[in-house]
Design an enzyme around this catalytic site. Sequence first.
Site, PDB file in Angstrom:
ATOM      1  N   PHE A 157       3.054  10.277   1.717  1.00 38.66           N
ATOM      2  CA  PHE A 157       4.454  10.240   2.137  1.00 38.66           C
ATOM      3  C   PHE A 157       4.878   8.860   2.630  1.00 38.66           C
ATOM      4  O   PHE A 157       5.987   8.702   3.112  1.00 38.66           O
ATOM      5  CB  PHE A 157       4.709  11.247   3.265  1.00 38.66           C
ATOM      6  CG  PHE A 157       4.360  12.654   2.890  1.00 38.66           C
ATOM      7  CD1 PHE A 157       4.938  13.248   1.767  1.00 38.66           C
ATOM      8  CD2 PHE A 157       3.468  13.386   3.640  1.00 38.66           C
ATOM      9  CE1 PHE A 157       4.625  14.548   1.416  1.00 38.66           C
ATOM     10  CE2 PHE A 157       3.139  14.682   3.291  1.00 38.66           C
ATOM     11  CZ  PHE A 157       3.720  15.264   2.172  1.00 38.66           C
ATOM     12  N   LYS A 201       5.367   0.495   7.738  1.00 39.59           N
ATOM     13  CA  LYS A 201       4.990   1.761   7.088  1.00 39.59           C
ATOM     14  C   LYS A 201       6.217   2.671   7.119  1.00 39.59           C
ATOM     15  O   LYS A 201       6.653   3.104   8.195  1.00 39.59           O
ATOM     16  CB  LYS A 201       3.798   2.378   7.834  1.00 39.59           C
ATOM     17  CG  LYS A 201       3.275   3.667   7.226  1.00 39.59           C
ATOM     18  CD  LYS A 201       1.954   4.094   7.895  1.00 39.59           C
ATOM     19  CE  LYS A 201       1.455   5.414   7.363  1.00 39.59           C
ATOM     20  NZ  LYS A 201       0.164   5.837   7.944  1.00 39.59           N
ATOM     21  N   VAL A 248      -2.370  -6.900   8.060  1.00 40.75           N
ATOM     22  CA  VAL A 248      -3.758  -7.244   7.765  1.00 40.75           C
ATOM     23  C   VAL A 248      -3.831  -7.671   6.307  1.00 40.75           C
ATOM     24  O   VAL A 248      -3.433  -6.923   5.414  1.00 40.75           O
ATOM     25  CB  VAL A 248      -4.690  -6.034   8.033  1.00 40.75           C
ATOM     26  CG1 VAL A 248      -6.134  -6.450   7.867  1.00 40.75           C
ATOM     27  CG2 VAL A 248      -4.457  -5.475   9.421  1.00 40.75           C
ATOM     28  N   ASP A 292      -9.836  10.787   9.286  1.00 41.89           N
ATOM     29  CA  ASP A 292      -9.629  10.310   7.902  1.00 41.89           C
ATOM     30  C   ASP A 292     -10.348   8.978   7.691  1.00 41.89           C
ATOM     31  O   ASP A 292      -9.794   8.050   7.101  1.00 41.89           O
ATOM     32  CB  ASP A 292      -8.125  10.185   7.626  1.00 41.89           C
ATOM     33  CG  ASP A 292      -7.800  10.260   6.134  1.00 41.89           C
ATOM     34  OD1 ASP A 292      -8.708  10.592   5.332  1.00 41.89           O
ATOM     35  OD2 ASP A 292      -6.644   9.987   5.762  1.00 41.89           O
ATOM     36  N   GLU A 346       0.889  -4.594  12.953  1.00 46.29           N
ATOM     37  CA  GLU A 346       0.224  -5.868  12.689  1.00 46.29           C
ATOM     38  C   GLU A 346      -0.128  -5.917  11.188  1.00 46.29           C
ATOM     39  O   GLU A 346      -0.561  -4.899  10.635  1.00 46.29           O
ATOM     40  CB  GLU A 346      -1.035  -5.853  13.568  1.00 46.29           C
ATOM     41  CG  GLU A 346      -2.105  -6.800  13.271  1.00 46.29           C
ATOM     42  CD  GLU A 346      -3.380  -6.469  14.091  1.00 46.29           C
ATOM     43  OE1 GLU A 346      -4.260  -7.300  14.085  1.00 46.29           O
ATOM     44  OE2 GLU A 346      -3.472  -5.383  14.716  1.00 46.29           O
ATOM     45  N   GLY A 367       0.846  -1.193   0.000  1.00 44.49           N
ATOM     46  CA  GLY A 367       0.000   0.000   0.000  1.00 44.49           C
ATOM     47  C   GLY A 367       0.873   1.232   0.000  1.00 44.49           C
ATOM     48  O   GLY A 367       2.064   1.157   0.308  1.00 44.49           O
TER      49      GLY A 367
END
Length: 265
Positions: A24, A42, A95, A138, A93, A20
């Site tokens: 940024f 991330k 997903v 969001d 975690e 994904g």
Amino acid sequence: MIKSHDSPFHHLFDTFEVIGSGKFATVRRCVERQTGNEFAAKFIRKRSSTGRMGQALEDINREIDLLREIDNNYIIKLHDVFDCGNEMIIVLELVKGGELFELISEKGCLAEEEAVHYMKQILMAIKHLHDRNIVHLDLKPENILLSDKTAKRIKLIDFGISRKIVNDLDVKGLYGTPEFVAPEIINYESVNTGTDMWAIGCMAYILLSGASPFLGDTKQQTFVNITAADYHFDDQYFANISNAAKDFISGLLVKNSKYFTNYSI
Ligand code: ADP
Ligand code: MG
């Protein structure tokens, strides 16, 4: 206890495909070498003191602090954090079931019973946040992941613009995704838990119809529709939807709905 390491992330984790990305951030599947356990990493680019690219450190740290505070089955869990100089790596975690957005894109819309099933879990996640004076800001189908496709379990992600409301007046600004923002955001008024509930109303509308209640041809038109709270239950989509579902949505798409105390559906 979660620690921030200075030691390189890459010594402890093997990194694999991109799963994904956002403005940024790039999210990759990774495997912890010691345990063989999979996670989602991330990678967030930090904004340098001179540049305009990347996310301000203050905002990244806020996202991490909020993730540390949250502990709920319907919300993504933080595993670890690495500060790697020009980027911050948040290990979460993993997903695996994809975004709720993809499910709606595949199916067009969901049966009412299925939509209720998802909405209940989303409301449970939001109650946990609002009980702690955290607003997500969001909420949208891209930020709801499916952790188990057969059991239809969800996990709320992306606290990139979330805030802790200390007093009503201190959080203002144009955040979020145009289709889902509440009138107070467009009007530069203070946000509150009702700001999330507005987005929940938009999501419920979308799950049941596949259509977006305020979406116009331009961003400006979308904002005009939102500030006028101008939406309709078009027969084309809503002829077979129950009054209870429509009442649920109408109860959320309300301007200046400051205090919500009832999260039931
Ligand atoms: P951004 O703030 O850039 O939108 P997100 O946290 O929403 O970043 O992550 C971007 C995308 O990466 C998500 O929409 C989702 O598809 C994927 N993603 C994020 N976190 C996870 C996770 N824990 N497990 C699986 N996929 C994830
Ligand atoms: Mg996101």
